[in-house]
Design an enzyme around this catalytic site. Structure first.
Site, PDB file in Angstrom:
ATOM      1  N   GLY A 219     -77.819 -50.742 -23.872  1.00 38.59           N
ATOM      2  CA  GLY A 219     -77.232 -52.004 -23.424  1.00 38.59           C
ATOM      3  C   GLY A 219     -76.475 -51.846 -22.126  1.00 38.59           C
ATOM      4  CB  ALA A 220     -76.674 -49.399 -19.455  1.00 42.26           C
ATOM      5  CB  SER A 221     -79.035 -54.685 -18.632  1.00 41.73           C
ATOM      6  OG  SER A 221     -78.776 -55.213 -19.915  1.00 41.73           O
ATOM      7  NE  ARG A 222     -76.894 -58.961 -20.964  1.00 40.25           N
ATOM      8  CZ  ARG A 222     -76.601 -59.905 -21.853  1.00 40.25           C
ATOM      9  NH1 ARG A 222     -75.614 -60.737 -21.621  1.00 40.25           N
ATOM     10  NH2 ARG A 222     -77.303 -60.016 -22.966  1.00 40.25           N
TER      11      ARG A 222
ATOM     12  CG  ASN B 231     -72.501 -50.905 -24.976  1.00 39.97           C
ATOM     13  OD1 ASN B 231     -71.350 -51.292 -25.146  1.00 39.97           O
ATOM     14  ND2 ASN B 231     -73.388 -51.593 -24.249  1.00 39.97           N
TER      15      ASN B 231
ATOM     16  CB  SER C 286     -66.252 -55.023 -33.160  1.00 42.24           C
ATOM     17  OG  SER C 286     -65.483 -56.201 -33.124  1.00 42.24           O
TER      18      SER C 286
ATOM     19  CE1 TYR D 226     -70.779 -57.927 -32.689  1.00 44.26           C
ATOM     20  CE2 TYR D 226     -68.578 -58.201 -33.591  1.00 44.26           C
ATOM     21  CZ  TYR D 226     -69.418 -57.733 -32.598  1.00 44.26           C
ATOM     22  OH  TYR D 226     -68.890 -57.060 -31.516  1.00 44.26           O
TER      23      TYR D 226
ATOM     24  CB  ALA E 164     -71.553 -56.678 -42.489  1.00 41.70           C
TER      25      ALA E 164
ATOM     26  CE  LYS F 242     -70.733 -54.307 -32.865  1.00 45.84           C
ATOM     27  NZ  LYS F 242     -71.382 -53.366 -31.924  1.00 45.84           N
TER      28      LYS F 242
END
Ligand SMILES: NC(=O)c1ccc[n+]([C@@H]2O[C@H](COP(=O)([O-])OP(=O)(O)OC[C@H]3O[C@@H](n4cnc5c(N)ncnc54)[C@H](OP(=O)(O)O)[C@@H]3O)[C@@H](O)[C@H]2O)c1
Length: 250
Positions: free
Chosen positions: A12-15, A88, A142, A155, A157, A159
């Site tokens: 997930g390094a595009s943003r 990430n 999170s 979400y 659950a 994390k």
């Protein structure tokens, strides 16, 4: 360690946070594999801003186990192994129980766990085939893992599951001298949180912290960078809160 600085795969390094994590590692002389889901152009733009050399971009839909295997093998081949993995990538889609149909509920659980938890588990399995002693895995969890996510229960659950997964791995991989940790941010100024951080909701969210603000992606990246450092081996199993004291746990 691979020659020429450590080899780091950031999903997930595009943003957002992933892009900031990629920048933090590149700034300390490491070579980064920037994973993206659908935004190749955005990932290429992040790549263009990185200091140093030897970085690459590789895509994979994280609900597709074979795409993950190809992506990890491509990154490991190009970087000569993988020393650090940052799990990430993630999704945050609303699905309050009272407001969804049963079909929407199924879909939300499957997709959220598929990307945030099973996707990360599959990336990790593939990476471990390329990681040696001194390796580091940092999972981006999170605050919601502990505080609860009333409108995003899958979400929360996912994390919490990511933390339990990482702590199991910390126990399993210690004898290989691989340390596994997690960060647990509160809200962070990225696309994912943009709606929550706008208008009245944003004012309330910022007010949850006595500091009166939420984190920047760079602040989360700095925590990830520390947990991935050689000095942090004994932090294996730890979860580092980055939530501005908006939620305190024992
Ligand atoms: N922002 C916050 O307030 C906050 C708070 C606590 C924790 N976090 C966690 O921090 C991490 C990063 O969040 P962010 O705020 O930076 O999010 P973001 O700006 O929405 O970026 C999400 C990243 O994940 C990738 N991704 C999403 N779904 C994917 C899929 N199905 N397959 C492959 N890649 C996928 C995206 O790739 P493409 O764009 O290329 O598709 C993108 O690079 C997430 O795990 C999130 O849960 C965020």
């Amino acid at each position: 360690m691979s020659p020429g600085g450590r080899a780091v795969l950031v999903t997930g390094a595009s943003r957002g946070i992933g892009a900031a994590v990629a920048r933090a590692f590149a700034a300390s002389g490491e070579r980064v594999g920037l994973h993206y889901g659908s935004r190749r152009e955005a990932a290429m733009q992040v790549l263009a801003t990185l200091p140093g050399a030897g970085h690459i971009v590789a895509g994979a839909e994280l609900t597709d186990p074979e795409a993950i295997r190809s992506m990890v093998d491509e990154v490991a081949g190009a970087l000569g192994g993988i020393d650090v993995l940052v799990n990430n990538a993630g999704v945050f889609e609303p699905h309050a129980a009272a407001e969804t149909t049963y079909e929407e509920w199924q879909q939300a659980w499957q997709h959220t766990l598929g990307v945030n938890l099973i996707g990360a588990a599959n990336v990790t399995w593939c990476v471990l085939r390329h990681m040696g002693a001194g390796g580091r895995i940092v999972n981006v969890s999170s605050r919601g893992a502990f505080r609860g996510e009333p409108n995003h229960p899958a979400y929360g659950a996912s994390k919490a599951g990511l933390i339990a997964f990482g702590q199991s791995l910390a126990r399993a991989l210690g004898e290989r001298r691989i340390a596994v940790t997690a960060v647990a941010p509160g809200f962070v100024e990225t696309d994912m949180a943009a709606e929550e951080l706008t208008g009245e909701s944003g004012r309330r969210r910022r007010g949850e912290s006595p500091l009166g603000r939420v984190a920047t992606p760079e602040e989360v990246a700095a925590a990830v960078h520390y947990l991935a450092s050689p000095e942090a081996e004994l932090a294996s199993g730890a979860v580092l809160d980055v939530n501005g004291a908006s939620y305190l746990r024992l």
